[in-house]
Structures are given as C-alpha cells and as structure tokens.
Design a protein around this motif. Structure first.
Motif, PDB file in Angstrom:
ATOM      1  N   GLN A  37       0.828  -1.206   0.000  1.00  0.00           N
ATOM      2  CA  GLN A  37       0.000   0.000   0.000  1.00  0.00           C
ATOM      3  C   GLN A  37       0.860   1.253   0.000  1.00  0.00           C
ATOM      4  OE1 GLN A  37      -2.567  -0.492   3.377  1.00  0.00           O
ATOM      5  NE2 GLN A  37      -4.063  -1.719   2.239  1.00  0.00           N
ATOM      6  N   LYS A  40       2.244   1.721  -3.490  1.00  0.00           N
ATOM      7  CA  LYS A  40       1.210   2.222  -4.414  1.00  0.00           C
ATOM      8  C   LYS A  40       0.935   3.695  -4.165  1.00  0.00           C
ATOM      9  CE  LYS A  40      -1.185  -2.109  -5.383  1.00  0.00           C
ATOM     10  NZ  LYS A  40      -2.444  -2.847  -5.266  1.00  0.00           N
ATOM     11  N   ALA A  41       0.868   4.093  -2.885  1.00  0.00           N
ATOM     12  CA  ALA A  41       0.637   5.492  -2.555  1.00  0.00           C
ATOM     13  C   ALA A  41       1.783   6.357  -3.067  1.00  0.00           C
ATOM     14  CB  ALA A  41       0.481   5.651  -1.048  1.00  0.00           C
ATOM     15  N   ASP A  44       1.438   6.768  -6.786  1.00  0.00           N
ATOM     16  CA  ASP A  44       0.385   7.739  -7.106  1.00  0.00           C
ATOM     17  C   ASP A  44       0.870   9.167  -6.892  1.00  0.00           C
ATOM     18  OD1 ASP A  44      -1.327   5.688  -7.766  1.00  0.00           O
ATOM     19  OD2 ASP A  44      -2.354   5.672  -5.817  1.00  0.00           O
ATOM     20  N   GLU A  45       1.600   9.392  -5.788  1.00  0.00           N
ATOM     21  CA  GLU A  45       2.140  10.724  -5.525  1.00  0.00           C
ATOM     22  C   GLU A  45       3.116  11.142  -6.612  1.00  0.00           C
ATOM     23  OE1 GLU A  45       3.881  10.727  -1.648  1.00  0.00           O
ATOM     24  OE2 GLU A  45       1.968  10.316  -0.645  1.00  0.00           O
ATOM     25  N   LYS A  47       3.094  10.162  -9.716  1.00  0.00           N
ATOM     26  CA  LYS A  47       2.326  10.455 -10.932  1.00  0.00           C
ATOM     27  C   LYS A  47       1.712  11.847 -10.850  1.00  0.00           C
ATOM     28  CE  LYS A  47       1.156   5.687 -12.122  1.00  0.00           C
ATOM     29  NZ  LYS A  47       0.067   4.699 -12.195  1.00  0.00           N
ATOM     30  N   LEU A  48       1.148  12.186  -9.686  1.00  0.00           N
ATOM     31  CA  LEU A  48       0.557  13.510  -9.517  1.00  0.00           C
ATOM     32  C   LEU A  48       1.610  14.608  -9.640  1.00  0.00           C
ATOM     33  CD1 LEU A  48      -1.953  12.910  -6.576  1.00  0.00           C
ATOM     34  CD2 LEU A  48      -2.492  13.383  -8.967  1.00  0.00           C
TER      35      LEU A  48
END
Length: 91
Positions: A37, A40-41, A44-45, A47-48
C-alpha cells in the motif's frame, strides 16, 4: 564400423528442484500488505507530481508565447511584414 562421438553433447537445461517450483513466490507474496500500500501510494504521488510539473511547464510555455506575441504586436516592422498587402479592401 560404429560412429565415434565428438565428445560434445548439447548442453542440458537444468531443471528446478520440485520444492522451488512449488514455492513460486513473487515479490508481492513476499512483501506485506502495508508495504504494498505504501508503494502504491508513493507511485500515485509521483504520478501527480509529474502531472503538476507538466502542467506548470505547459502554462509557462503559453505565457511565454503570449508575451512574445504581445512584443511582436508592438513591433512596427513585424506588423508591416505580416499585414495583408491588399489595402484596397479596407476602404
């Protein structure tokens, strides 16, 4: 007469031991759920952050383009070179 062998044989592929084949652990199986997790977080960060960086770069390029156009609109030589040569239709 019997044929002699060259002494060269095709290399044999070593087979995995049975217990190694049964395990088949992947990285996902070896890592804990919390670690997955977190990864994955973090992805995502990232990518942002990349999207924000690209948007900021695009916005800066647009701003530079607007500034250049504004500068060119104040340049008489540029306006004269790029104006419509058919002045008759403006009468």
């Amino acid at each position: 007469m019997a044929k002699k062998s060259n002494g060269r044989q095709a290399p044999r592929q070593h087979e995995k031991p049975a217990e190694e084949a049964k395990q088949g652990n992947s990285l996902k199986d070896l890592l804990g759920a919390a670690t997955i997790q977190k990864l994955k977080a973090q992805a995502d960060e990232m990518k942002l952050a990349e999207q924000k960086r690209k948007e900021e770069k695009r916005r800066q390029e647009e701003e530079a383009k607007k500034q250049e156009q504004k500068r060119l609109e104040n340049d008489f030589a540029y306006l004269l070179d790029n104006s419509d040569p058919n002045w008759g239709k403006f009468k």
